[in-house]
Scaffold this motif. Structure first.
Motif, PDB file in Angstrom:
ATOM      1  N   GLY A 133       0.803  -1.222   0.000  1.00 48.54           N
ATOM      2  CA  GLY A 133       0.000   0.000   0.000  1.00 48.54           C
ATOM      3  C   GLY A 133       0.834   1.269   0.000  1.00 48.54           C
ATOM      4  N   ILE A 134       2.076   1.177   0.466  1.00 50.25           N
ATOM      5  CA  ILE A 134       2.969   2.341   0.459  1.00 50.25           C
ATOM      6  C   ILE A 134       3.203   2.838  -0.964  1.00 50.25           C
ATOM      7  N   PHE A 135       3.172   1.898  -1.919  1.00 48.33           N
ATOM      8  CA  PHE A 135       3.477   2.245  -3.316  1.00 48.33           C
ATOM      9  C   PHE A 135       2.232   2.607  -4.123  1.00 48.33           C
ATOM     10  N   ARG A 136       1.061   2.568  -3.467  1.00 43.84           N
ATOM     11  CA  ARG A 136      -0.181   2.841  -4.187  1.00 43.84           C
ATOM     12  C   ARG A 136      -0.237   4.271  -4.726  1.00 43.84           C
ATOM     13  N   LYS A 137       0.508   5.194  -4.087  1.00 47.23           N
ATOM     14  CA  LYS A 137       0.536   6.585  -4.569  1.00 47.23           C
ATOM     15  C   LYS A 137       1.202   6.700  -5.934  1.00 47.23           C
ATOM     16  N   PHE A 138       2.104   5.745  -6.206  1.00 45.29           N
ATOM     17  CA  PHE A 138       2.874   5.818  -7.452  1.00 45.29           C
ATOM     18  C   PHE A 138       2.397   4.808  -8.498  1.00 45.29           C
ATOM     19  N   ILE A 139       1.692   3.755  -8.042  1.00 48.73           N
ATOM     20  CA  ILE A 139       1.234   2.705  -8.954  1.00 48.73           C
ATOM     21  C   ILE A 139      -0.288   2.710  -8.968  1.00 48.73           C
ATOM     22  N   HIS A 140      -0.864   2.928 -10.129  1.00 48.43           N
ATOM     23  CA  HIS A 140      -2.318   3.056 -10.234  1.00 48.43           C
ATOM     24  C   HIS A 140      -2.964   1.820 -10.861  1.00 48.43           C
ATOM     25  N   SER A 141      -2.147   0.886 -11.302  1.00 47.36           N
ATOM     26  CA  SER A 141      -2.679  -0.349 -11.889  1.00 47.36           C
ATOM     27  C   SER A 141      -2.919  -1.379 -10.796  1.00 47.36           C
ATOM     28  N   THR A 143      -3.562  -4.478 -11.258  1.00 50.08           N
ATOM     29  CA  THR A 143      -2.847  -5.708 -11.633  1.00 50.08           C
ATOM     30  C   THR A 143      -1.408  -5.663 -11.139  1.00 50.08           C
ATOM     31  N   VAL A 144      -0.748  -4.528 -11.356  1.00 51.23           N
ATOM     32  CA  VAL A 144       0.635  -4.371 -10.899  1.00 51.23           C
ATOM     33  C   VAL A 144       0.696  -4.426  -9.373  1.00 51.23           C
ATOM     34  N   MET A 145      -0.292  -3.836  -8.700  1.00 58.43           N
ATOM     35  CA  MET A 145      -0.322  -3.860  -7.248  1.00 58.43           C
ATOM     36  C   MET A 145      -0.482  -5.286  -6.719  1.00 58.43           C
ATOM     37  N   ILE A 147       0.496  -8.014  -8.230  1.00 60.88           N
ATOM     38  CA  ILE A 147       1.781  -8.700  -8.458  1.00 60.88           C
ATOM     39  C   ILE A 147       2.810  -8.256  -7.428  1.00 60.88           C
ATOM     40  N   LEU A 148       2.853  -6.948  -7.140  1.00 62.78           N
ATOM     41  CA  LEU A 148       3.790  -6.426  -6.147  1.00 62.78           C
ATOM     42  C   LEU A 148       3.513  -7.023  -4.772  1.00 62.78           C
ATOM     43  N   GLU A 149       2.241  -7.062  -4.388  1.00 62.53           N
ATOM     44  CA  GLU A 149       1.869  -7.648  -3.093  1.00 62.53           C
ATOM     45  C   GLU A 149       2.289  -9.110  -3.013  1.00 62.53           C
ATOM     46  N   GLY A 150       2.092  -9.841  -4.117  1.00 59.97           N
ATOM     47  CA  GLY A 150       2.481 -11.248  -4.152  1.00 59.97           C
ATOM     48  C   GLY A 150       3.982 -11.426  -4.025  1.00 59.97           C
ATOM     49  N   CYS A 151       4.740 -10.580  -4.694  1.00 57.92           N
ATOM     50  CA  CYS A 151       6.202 -10.653  -4.615  1.00 57.92           C
ATOM     51  C   CYS A 151       6.695 -10.344  -3.204  1.00 57.92           C
ATOM     52  N   ILE A 152       6.064  -9.371  -2.553  1.00 57.30           N
ATOM     53  CA  ILE A 152       6.414  -9.043  -1.166  1.00 57.30           C
ATOM     54  C   ILE A 152       6.098 -10.234  -0.253  1.00 57.30           C
ATOM     55  N   ARG A 153       4.969 -10.885  -0.496  1.00 61.39           N
ATOM     56  CA  ARG A 153       4.567 -12.047   0.302  1.00 61.39           C
ATOM     57  C   ARG A 153       5.603 -13.164   0.181  1.00 61.39           C
ATOM     58  N   PHE A 223      -5.984 -14.252  -7.795  1.00 60.48           N
ATOM     59  CA  PHE A 223      -7.269 -13.881  -7.187  1.00 60.48           C
ATOM     60  C   PHE A 223      -7.354 -12.375  -6.979  1.00 60.48           C
ATOM     61  N   PHE A 224      -6.306 -11.785  -6.443  1.00 59.89           N
ATOM     62  CA  PHE A 224      -6.375 -10.365  -6.094  1.00 59.89           C
ATOM     63  C   PHE A 224      -6.207  -9.451  -7.296  1.00 59.89           C
TER      64      PHE A 224
END
Length: 333
Positions: A133-141, A143-145, A147-153, A223-224
């Protein structure tokens, strides 16, 4: 590879192996003796027909594995507890004993399981969402969010495994984990169960719980990507509510991969088997001996080899070898 139906789990200085409703835990005690405890456990998927349905059975199979794993781990740990017989129990211990009596061990085990599940959800489901969520200000997609959340997980999971693997007990547990896989691979590839053959077998296996966790993390990304909500609280709720659904789908993928020899499923299984490099280590021969004892307590591997590899082991092969006095343990690939 021929599916055997047996599975297991590493415990403290030992192995638990399960075949259908029977399971056995073999532990090497501090004095070097191997002790075995055999018991039965009827899974929830057998008790309730609805729980055995595809995409439903996954979450209950996972719960079964946790219950059985905790029982086996508690029993194995009993051989390595400090001698505290002369010490008076503390006030909290007295309270638990007075309140629950003989059921105190079951109550404590249940509490530990609930706390473990709560922490797992917080660390591996909610925390990655908050960090992403910290990167949500810079990433508006979205789908990308996702993928990013999954990679962090996945990164948190790898870091967690790396940290705990520095503990000596965990290192040895990972070695026993490797011996469990090696025994199953030895049999499912048509080799006689002995130390030499097990040592040569792979320590990675398609049906491993590590692979299941990685599949869960990958499926959660998919899913997300689709499930999109506006507020942070609804996102947290969605991560928690969808856990059973994700687990159910992931279990079916793991089940198919573990019983199929197709090229496609081999490719699907490969990332999970790479991940097992973190949770399985090469065992020594003494650990392999413990794993073999656990297998033999619940599984007739000679009958299995004769039925599934008849060209190598015709019907009655081992009975004839035993009758002639030949040591079948010397037969290798």
């Amino acid at each position: 590879m021929k599916y055997s139906g047996i599975g297991g789990q590493a415990v403290l200085e030992g192995i638990m192996m399960k075949n259908k409703d029977n399971y056995a835990t073999a532990v090497r005690k501090p004095d070097g003796e191997i002790v075995v405890k055999k018991d039965t456990y009827v899974s929830m998927t057998e008790k309730v027909k609805f729980f055995s349905l595809p995409f439903v059975r996954g979450i209950f199979s996972f719960a079964d594995s946790m219950i059985l794993g905790m029982r086996s781990l508690t029993w194995s740990a009993s051989f390595f507890e400090d001698d505290e017989e002369d010490e008076e129990p503390g006030k909290f211990e007295k309270f638990l004993i007075d309140t629950f009596g003989e059921k105190v061990d079951n109550v404590v085990m249940s509490a530990v399981m609930v706390f473990s599940i709560f922490m797992a959800i917080a660390i591996f489901m909610v925390l990655p969402l908050l960090i992403a969520g910290i990167f949500r200000k810079f990433i508006h997609s979205e789908t990308v969010m996702a993928i990013l959340e999954g990679c962090i997980r996945i990164a948190i999971f790898i870091t967690y495994i790396k940290v705990i693997s520095r503990m000596e007990d965990i290192k040895r547990t990972f070695m026993y984990h490797g011996s469990e896989h090696k025994c199953i691979n030895c049999l499912e590839h048509g080799l006689v169960l002995n130390v030499e053959n097990v040592r040569k077998s792979s320590k990675e296996h398609k049906r491993c719980g590590t692979s299941f966790l990685l599949i869960v993390m990958v499926i959660s990304i998919l899913f997300f990507m689709v499930v999109r909500v506006d507020t942070i609280w609804l996102r947290i709720v969605s991560r928690i509510v969808l856990i059973p659904v994700i687990a159910g789908v992931s279990y079916e993928v793991l089940r198919l991969a573990g019983t199929s020899n197709s090229k496609i499923m081999d490719i699907v299984s490969r990332p999970g088997m790479w991940m097992q490099g973190l949770t399985t280590k090469e065992p020594d021969d003494s650990m392999i001996e413990v794993a073999i004892v656990a297998v033999e307590a619940v599984f007739d591997w000679k009958k299995y080899l004769e039925e599934n590899f008849p060209e190598q082991y015709p019907a009655g092969y081992f009975e004839r070898e035993d009758r002639t006095g030949k040591n079948v343990q010397e037969i290798t690939a």
